[in-house]
Design a protein around this motif. Structure first.
Motif, mmCIF file in Angstrom:
data_model
loop_
_atom_site.group_PDB
_atom_site.id
_atom_site.type_symbol
_atom_site.label_atom_id
_atom_site.label_comp_id
_atom_site.label_asym_id
_atom_site.label_seq_id
_atom_site.Cartn_x
_atom_site.Cartn_y
_atom_site.Cartn_z
ATOM 1 N N PHE A 71 0.834 -1.209 0.000
ATOM 2 C CA PHE A 71 0.000 0.000 0.000
ATOM 3 C C PHE A 71 0.866 1.255 0.000
ATOM 4 N N VAL A 72 1.854 1.338 0.896
ATOM 5 C CA VAL A 72 2.671 2.559 0.967
ATOM 6 C C VAL A 72 3.609 2.673 -0.232
ATOM 7 N N ASN A 73 4.054 1.528 -0.763
ATOM 8 C CA ASN A 73 4.989 1.568 -1.880
ATOM 9 C C ASN A 73 4.347 1.992 -3.200
ATOM 10 N N GLY A 203 1.154 11.662 -2.108
ATOM 11 C CA GLY A 203 0.486 10.594 -2.849
ATOM 12 C C GLY A 203 -0.881 10.261 -2.280
ATOM 13 N N LEU A 204 -0.964 10.201 -0.959
ATOM 14 C CA LEU A 204 -2.237 9.884 -0.317
ATOM 15 C C LEU A 204 -3.293 10.952 -0.592
ATOM 16 N N LEU A 205 -2.876 12.204 -0.630
ATOM 17 C CA LEU A 205 -3.831 13.319 -0.726
ATOM 18 C C LEU A 205 -3.966 13.890 -2.133
ATOM 19 N N GLU A 206 -3.435 13.184 -3.115
ATOM 20 C CA GLU A 206 -3.572 13.654 -4.490
ATOM 21 C C GLU A 206 -5.049 13.802 -4.863
ATOM 22 N N ASN A 207 -5.398 14.951 -5.436
ATOM 23 C CA ASN A 207 -6.772 15.255 -5.883
ATOM 24 C C ASN A 207 -7.770 15.353 -4.734
ATOM 25 N N GLN A 354 0.552 0.269 12.009
ATOM 26 C CA GLN A 354 -0.669 -0.033 12.759
ATOM 27 C C GLN A 354 -1.761 1.003 12.507
ATOM 28 N N VAL A 355 -1.374 2.265 12.440
ATOM 29 C CA VAL A 355 -2.381 3.300 12.214
ATOM 30 C C VAL A 355 -2.897 3.240 10.779
ATOM 31 N N ILE A 356 -2.028 2.869 9.836
ATOM 32 C CA ILE A 356 -2.489 2.682 8.455
ATOM 33 C C ILE A 356 -3.483 1.526 8.388
ATOM 34 N N ALA A 357 -3.161 0.428 9.060
ATOM 35 C CA ALA A 357 -4.075 -0.724 9.083
ATOM 36 C C ALA A 357 -5.417 -0.342 9.695
#
Length: 370
Positions: A71-73, A203-207, A354-357
């Protein structure tokens, strides 16, 4: 009347950003707001002299979960950094985490059997059957010598409390190994984003719409009106205006310095374990990304007591605070339009994976119930 956004996310830390990404990907319109002047919460890094400085303390990504790693990659490539800090006690250096290198440095033992026998001999008269506090837990794990030099002073300045008054589970996060392995984390996947954590945030907040320098509580009604639901990632007691009392935290203060030299300490982190040294560690940021420039940046990390004007870093999960949190959690469960998530809203220490999960689970649960 349809509102402008489906979700207002209060706080641009990992929980909020991952949640926003997942909902945006599935066609829901999100707004992320933050009272700071930058996105990314505590993983934010600031580029100085070509070095990504971890503004809120070092963050090393590690997980055994391939789905989280994948996911992060998808947003940023990670390097192969491995966290192997040193401990400095009165000028003597010791390997961390506690492993056969450490035991050899203390006692000149060479085998796991010798190390275990030494620890057993050091605690045989203490009669620790079930550790009642951090001190007893640490003694039972590594014996008197290591406890006195590398744990007691460091822990008491980190938490601002006597080790006998701290819960035993805090020290259980510290690895103890009977192998010659200085890798702090055993996880299969580890590293630092190449180019810094800001790339992950971008990347997470794109658009996705974002607003900075805005305080949710100063204009709460306005922000609530913008969206059908609110995802709140701030302090849970602040959400309820501290009406049941304050939850306690430990805070940190950072002093950074740019040095006119290529390499200051030769490693990303050295812990200073003496009680009378006011900082807990010195971070040299360039080593996280194998920097080669002519200058370096170091940061000293000073633990301090928290008040509501300071950043909350570590929840103090003693009986009193856990009891108070449960009362706030009961109030939160009654809020139908508010989703509470993340380190501060759940009064829980989370590693990044853990917080991502947690955010992925929360968003997936909502999407599956649509």
């Amino acid at each position: 009347m349809k509102k402008k956004y489906d979700y207002l996310i209060v706080g641009s830390g990992l929980f909020g950003n991952v949640f926003a990404h997942q909902m945006n990907k599935n066609g829901f319109k999100c707004l992320v707001i933050d009272k700071r002047n930058h996105l990314g919460g505590n993983i934010y890094s600031e580029k100085t002299e070509g070095i990504n400085v971890h503004k809120y303390g070092p963050h090393i990504f590690h997980t055994n979960d391939k789905s989280i790693w994948d996911f992060v990659n998808q947003f940023v490539e990670f390097n192969h950094f491995r966290y192997s800090p040193l401990a400095n006690y009165k000028g003597e250096l010791y390997n961390l985490p506690f492993n056969m290198h450490t035991f050899h440095q203390f006692w000149n033992v060479k085998t796991p059997q010798e190390a275990k026998a030494k620890i057993k001999d050091q605690i045989k008269d203490l009669n620790i059957i079930k550790p009642k506090n951090l001190e007893e837990q640490a003694l039972s794990l590594v014996g008197k010598d290591i406890y006195e030099k590398l744990i007691k002073g460091y822990t008491e300045k980190q938490w601002g409390r006597d080790a006998k008054g701290l819960p035993s589970f805090i020290i259980k996060r510290l690895p103890v190994r009977y192998t010659y392995d200085n890798n702090y984390f055993n996880d299969k996947y580890q590293g630092i984003p190449i180019g810094g954590y800001n790339k992950l945030t971008e990347g997470l907040l794109e658009n996705i719409d974002t607003q900075l320098n805005v305080d949710y509580f100063q204009n709460k009604e306005h922000f609530n009106e913008l969206a059908s639901k609110v995802v709140y990632t701030g302090k849970i007691d602040e959400f309820f205006n501290y009406k049941l009392g304050y939850l306690n935290y430990r805070s940190l203060r950072f002093e950074s310095e740019t040095l006119e030299q290529e390499n200051y300490q030769g490693i990303a982190a050295i812990n200073y374990t003496e009680r009378n040294v006011p900082y807990t560690r010195i971070i040299e940021h360039k080593h996280f990304e194998y920097g080669q420039g002519p200058k370096t940046i170091i940061t000293k990390e000073f633990p301090q007591e928290w008040d509501k004007n300071k950043e909350p870093y570590y929840p103090i999960n003693d009986d009193k605070n856990i009891s108070l949190y449960k009362k706030y959690k009961d109030l939160a469960d009654q809020e139908e339009q508010i989703i509470f998530g993340g380190r501060l809203a759940e009064y829980k220490y989370y590693d990044m994976h853990q917080v991502i999960a947690s955010a992925l689970k929360k968003s997936n649960d909502i999407l599956n119930n649509q």
